[in-house]
Design a protein around this motif. Structure first.
Motif, short mmCIF file in Angstrom:
data_model
loop_
_atom_site.label_atom_id
_atom_site.label_comp_id
_atom_site.label_asym_id
_atom_site.label_seq_id
_atom_site.Cartn_x
_atom_site.Cartn_y
_atom_site.Cartn_z
N ALA A 205 1.87 6.97 -11.47
CA ALA A 205 1.75 6.62 -12.89
C ALA A 205 0.39 7.05 -13.44
CB ALA A 205 1.94 5.11 -13.07
N LEU A 206 -0.66 6.89 -12.62
CA LEU A 206 -1.99 7.33 -13.06
C LEU A 206 -2.03 8.85 -13.20
CD1 LEU A 206 -4.38 5.04 -10.97
CD2 LEU A 206 -3.56 4.71 -13.32
N ALA A 207 -1.39 9.55 -12.27
CA ALA A 207 -1.32 11.01 -12.36
C ALA A 207 -0.61 11.43 -13.65
CB ALA A 207 -0.61 11.57 -11.14
N GLU A 208 0.48 10.73 -13.97
CA GLU A 208 1.21 11.01 -15.20
C GLU A 208 0.31 10.79 -16.42
OE1 GLU A 208 5.32 9.73 -17.53
OE2 GLU A 208 4.46 8.41 -16.02
N GLU A 209 -0.49 9.74 -16.36
CA GLU A 209 -1.41 9.44 -17.46
C GLU A 209 -2.40 10.59 -17.67
OE1 GLU A 209 -5.05 6.29 -18.25
OE2 GLU A 209 -3.27 5.57 -17.20
N VAL A 210 -2.95 11.10 -16.58
CA VAL A 210 -3.91 12.22 -16.67
C VAL A 210 -3.22 13.46 -17.23
CG1 VAL A 210 -5.29 13.83 -15.30
CG2 VAL A 210 -5.38 11.38 -14.80
N GLN B 127 -12.11 3.49 -15.77
CA GLN B 127 -11.32 2.80 -14.75
C GLN B 127 -10.76 3.81 -13.74
OE1 GLN B 127 -8.09 0.40 -16.24
NE2 GLN B 127 -7.62 -0.44 -14.23
N LEU B 128 -10.24 4.94 -14.25
CA LEU B 128 -9.74 5.98 -13.36
C LEU B 128 -10.87 6.57 -12.52
CD1 LEU B 128 -7.09 8.00 -15.42
CD2 LEU B 128 -6.73 6.23 -13.71
N LEU B 129 -12.03 6.72 -13.12
CA LEU B 129 -13.19 7.25 -12.39
C LEU B 129 -13.56 6.33 -11.23
CD1 LEU B 129 -15.52 9.22 -12.01
CD2 LEU B 129 -16.79 7.94 -13.77
N GLU B 130 -13.55 5.03 -11.48
CA GLU B 130 -13.88 4.07 -10.42
C GLU B 130 -12.85 4.15 -9.29
OE1 GLU B 130 -14.70 -0.73 -9.81
OE2 GLU B 130 -13.99 0.05 -11.73
N ILE B 131 -11.58 4.21 -9.65
CA ILE B 131 -10.52 4.32 -8.64
C ILE B 131 -10.70 5.60 -7.84
CG2 ILE B 131 -8.03 4.65 -8.28
CD1 ILE B 131 -7.60 2.84 -10.74
N TYR B 132 -10.98 6.71 -8.52
CA TYR B 132 -11.16 8.00 -7.85
C TYR B 132 -12.29 7.93 -6.83
CZ TYR B 132 -11.65 13.03 -7.19
OH TYR B 132 -11.72 14.29 -6.64
N LYS B 133 -13.40 7.33 -7.22
CA LYS B 133 -14.55 7.25 -6.32
C LYS B 133 -14.26 6.36 -5.11
CE LYS B 133 -18.32 8.07 -9.61
NZ LYS B 133 -19.52 7.48 -10.28
N ILE B 134 -13.63 5.20 -5.36
CA ILE B 134 -13.34 4.26 -4.26
C ILE B 134 -12.40 4.89 -3.25
CG2 ILE B 134 -12.20 2.09 -3.68
CD1 ILE B 134 -13.29 0.95 -6.32
N VAL B 135 -11.33 5.53 -3.74
CA VAL B 135 -10.34 6.11 -2.83
C VAL B 135 -10.93 7.31 -2.10
CG1 VAL B 135 -8.09 7.21 -2.67
CG2 VAL B 135 -8.41 5.27 -4.19
N SER B 136 -11.72 8.12 -2.79
CA SER B 136 -12.35 9.27 -2.14
C SER B 136 -13.28 8.82 -1.02
CB SER B 136 -13.13 10.12 -3.17
OG SER B 136 -12.23 10.71 -4.09
N PHE C 143 0.83 -1.21 0.00
CA PHE C 143 0.00 0.00 0.00
C PHE C 143 0.87 1.26 0.00
CE2 PHE C 143 -3.48 -2.77 1.38
CZ PHE C 143 -4.57 -2.19 0.74
N ALA C 144 1.90 1.26 0.86
CA ALA C 144 2.71 2.47 1.05
C ALA C 144 3.63 2.76 -0.12
CB ALA C 144 3.53 2.35 2.32
N CYS C 145 4.07 1.72 -0.81
CA CYS C 145 5.07 1.90 -1.88
C CYS C 145 4.50 1.59 -3.27
CB CYS C 145 6.27 1.01 -1.58
SG CYS C 145 7.54 1.04 -2.86
N ASN C 146 4.15 0.33 -3.49
CA ASN C 146 3.73 -0.08 -4.84
C ASN C 146 2.47 0.64 -5.32
OD1 ASN C 146 4.61 -3.28 -3.66
ND2 ASN C 146 5.89 -2.01 -4.93
N PHE C 147 1.45 0.72 -4.43
CA PHE C 147 0.21 1.38 -4.82
C PHE C 147 0.44 2.89 -4.99
CE2 PHE C 147 -3.05 -1.89 -3.03
CZ PHE C 147 -2.56 -2.84 -3.90
N THR C 148 1.23 3.47 -4.08
CA THR C 148 1.53 4.90 -4.19
C THR C 148 2.23 5.20 -5.51
OG1 THR C 148 1.72 5.10 -1.80
CG2 THR C 148 2.75 6.82 -3.12
#
Length: 252
Positions: free
Chosen positions: A176-181, A236-245, A166-171
């Protein structure tokens, strides 16, 4: 003390170099790909071996630093080795080495890349062993490399490894997702680096929950909705955004 390194990947490379720098003799390096083993062996004045049958029988310890799925296969080939056998995995139970007389775990809690130099001095080294003599041996070796040596059993090490994901790999994946956006909108990732640096610096002085910022923790529903609208074409990014929020909201 004589050490044999099994593997030539990221962890094996950094570990072998750290041992060499600490004046611990690395006698041999074995790798599935001989050329990779030879490259690493040359860097630490060791001998690259093509077959485990050529293992130095006088070595004090054999450190298995290969992918998790290969540890058991390697261990089966080392059951006649008289020294200590230890693997460097964060998630594999110590007892996978139980065919040997003296075995344990030598797990460095850090993210490694071959081309990124780092110091072992502050890296937590987690050790475990099947008997006290082997444990003291592993602690002695670990203390040559790091000021942070921690005795931890297999079950707690698995939890530690999960937390590290969680702290390293997911972060890093979020980077990478931020770079994609950004790339999709003709913006450079470099503009985020100061923000990333400051975010990482904060948790060196406080617990993460205490320094959480952003629209979700503030219940800024208008901003959350605007962000979601921007991601409508990227489900996919929308789903991730909602889940994390939602997860952040629940920590308030």
């Amino acid at each position: 003390m004589k050490v044999v390194i099994i593997g030539a990947g990221n962890v094996a490379t950094h570990l072998a170099k750290a041992l060499f720098s600490a004046n611990v003799q690395v006698t041999q390096v074995w790798s599935y790909h001989y050329n990779n083993g030879k490259i690493l062996a040359d860097q630490v004045n060791a001998t690259a071996i093509e077959n485990l049958s050529a293992l130095d029988k006088n070595a004090d310890i054999c450190l298995i630093s290969v992918k998790d799925d290969a540890i058991a296969e390697i261990a089966q080939q080392l059951i006649d080795f008289k020294g200590v056998i230890a693997h460097t995995s964060g998630s594999v139970n110590m007892d996978i080495l139980a065919g040997s007389a003296n075995y344990g775990v030598f797990y460095p809690l850090q993210t490694f890349s071959k081309d990124k130099e780092l110091s072992f001095a502050t890296i937590p080294l987690c050790v475990e062993a099947n008997n006290d003599a082997t444990l003291q041996f592993l602690k002695k070796l670990a203390n040559k490399l790091s000021t942070r040596v921690v005795e931890i059993n297999s079950e707690k090490r698995k939890i530690l490894h999960l937390a590290a994901v969680f702290a390293c790999n997911f972060t890093n994946h979020f980077y990478a997702l931020a770079e994609e956006v950004l790339t999709a909108n003709q913006l450079e990732f470099d503009i985020l680096r100061p923000l990333i640096t400051e975010t990482a610096a904060k948790v060196q002085q406080a617990l993460p929950l205490a320094v959480q910022t952003g629209p979700a923790i503030r219940s800024d529903e208008q901003t959350l909705k605007k962000h979601e609208e921007l991601l409508l074409q990227q489900p996919q990014l929308l789903e991730i955004y909602k889940i994390v929020s939602e997860s952040i909201k629940k920590t308030r």
